[in-house]
Design an enzyme around this catalytic site. Structure first.
Site, PDB file in Angstrom:
ATOM      1  N   VAL A  98     -26.408 -36.819 -32.709  1.00 47.37           N
ATOM      2  CA  VAL A  98     -25.130 -36.845 -31.991  1.00 47.37           C
ATOM      3  C   VAL A  98     -25.003 -38.198 -31.304  1.00 47.37           C
ATOM      4  O   VAL A  98     -25.970 -38.702 -30.732  1.00 47.37           O
ATOM      5  CB  VAL A  98     -25.047 -35.711 -30.949  1.00 47.37           C
ATOM      6  CG1 VAL A  98     -23.703 -35.749 -30.220  1.00 47.37           C
ATOM      7  CG2 VAL A  98     -25.261 -34.354 -31.611  1.00 47.37           C
ATOM      8  N   CYS A  99     -23.818 -38.782 -31.366  1.00 46.49           N
ATOM      9  CA  CYS A  99     -23.512 -40.024 -30.664  1.00 46.49           C
ATOM     10  C   CYS A  99     -24.486 -41.126 -31.104  1.00 46.49           C
ATOM     11  O   CYS A  99     -24.752 -41.291 -32.287  1.00 46.49           O
ATOM     12  CB  CYS A  99     -23.534 -39.769 -29.162  1.00 46.49           C
ATOM     13  SG  CYS A  99     -22.737 -41.039 -28.156  1.00 46.49           S
ATOM     14  N   THR A 100     -25.054 -41.859 -30.157  1.00 44.04           N
ATOM     15  CA  THR A 100     -25.940 -42.965 -30.509  1.00 44.04           C
ATOM     16  C   THR A 100     -27.294 -42.496 -31.028  1.00 44.04           C
ATOM     17  O   THR A 100     -28.135 -43.321 -31.395  1.00 44.04           O
ATOM     18  CB  THR A 100     -26.154 -43.907 -29.315  1.00 44.04           C
ATOM     19  OG1 THR A 100     -26.807 -43.191 -28.258  1.00 44.04           O
ATOM     20  CG2 THR A 100     -24.835 -44.470 -28.808  1.00 44.04           C
ATOM     21  N   THR A 118     -21.375 -42.551 -35.581  1.00 40.02           N
ATOM     22  CA  THR A 118     -21.961 -42.691 -34.263  1.00 40.02           C
ATOM     23  C   THR A 118     -20.823 -42.834 -33.264  1.00 40.02           C
ATOM     24  O   THR A 118     -19.648 -42.732 -33.628  1.00 40.02           O
ATOM     25  CB  THR A 118     -22.908 -43.910 -34.210  1.00 40.02           C
ATOM     26  OG1 THR A 118     -23.664 -43.879 -33.003  1.00 40.02           O
ATOM     27  CG2 THR A 118     -22.151 -45.227 -34.304  1.00 40.02           C
TER      28      THR A 118
END
Length: 207
Positions: A98-100, A118
């Site tokens: 998830v995300c970075t 990302t």
């Protein structure tokens, strides 16, 4: 089925807790909060989560969930975690981020030449790490799923639930958590937000 929800210092709590709340209630899943060592782990918001399993104790989970961080650059220097991801991925049924968190997968060599997403402010770095960056909210490539920024972890969790247990179960979970977002504004992506906001947030995330 054993799921490793990865903890590390300064991770973003919602990145992990979003998919955890989607997945954890299923009886087939045994959840583990894994980190380099057991004990409290401070998130970037100040919230504290508790690691109950070390990376060494769970070398071969069936599902891996890797959160991002508001301080994502130092996380890329977490050699122990990156080595664990590289070793655990080949036998995992699903590896997700998830995300970075996708930058950690990329640093472990898991996204080289593969489509992934990302947080929008970190797309350039993900590309530098070898991934083929896609702007979709959730990207599935083989047994790897990457999600965009923070709240996209809920979407990823629901998609993973659909892959694991079918559409009926995924829909049941979505209804149970009443996931039907109706945001009061339209600033949820760089394409719709005010350009000044985009500049401000990009600077914050890449500081």
């Amino acid at each position: 089925m054993r799921a490793a929800f990865v903890l590390y210092e300064n991770m973003t709590a919602l990145d992990l807790i979003g998919p955890y709340e989607v997945l954890a209630g299923h009886p087939e899943l045994t959840t583990h909060f894994v980190a380099e060592r057991t004990g409290p782990v401070a998130c970037d918001s100040g919230a504290v989560l508790h690691a109950d399993t070390t990376l060494a104790e769970l070398p071969d989970p069936d599902v891996i969930v890797v959160p991002g961080s508001g301080h994502w650059r130092p996380a890329l220097e977490n050699d122990a975690l990156i080595a664990w991801l590289a070793a655990a991925h080949p036998t995992a049924r699903w590896t997700t981020s998830v995300c970075t968190g996708s930058t950690l997968l990329a640093a472990a060599g898991l996204l080289t030449g593969r489509p992934a997403t990302t947080h929008w402010a970190v797309r350039g770095t993900l590309a530098e790490l070898g991934a083929e960056v896609v702007t979709d909210r959730v990207v599935v490539d083989g047994n790897t799923i990457t999600a965009a920024g923070v709240s996209a972890g809920i979407d990823m969790g629901l998609l993973l639930a659909r892959e694991l247990w079918g559409g009926r179960m995924a829909d049941t979970i979505q209804l149970a958590i009443e996931y039907a977002p109706e945001t009061p504004g339209d600033a949820g992506s760089p394409e719709t937000a005010d350009p000044d906001l985009v500049t401000t947030v990009r600077a914050l995330i890449n500081r």
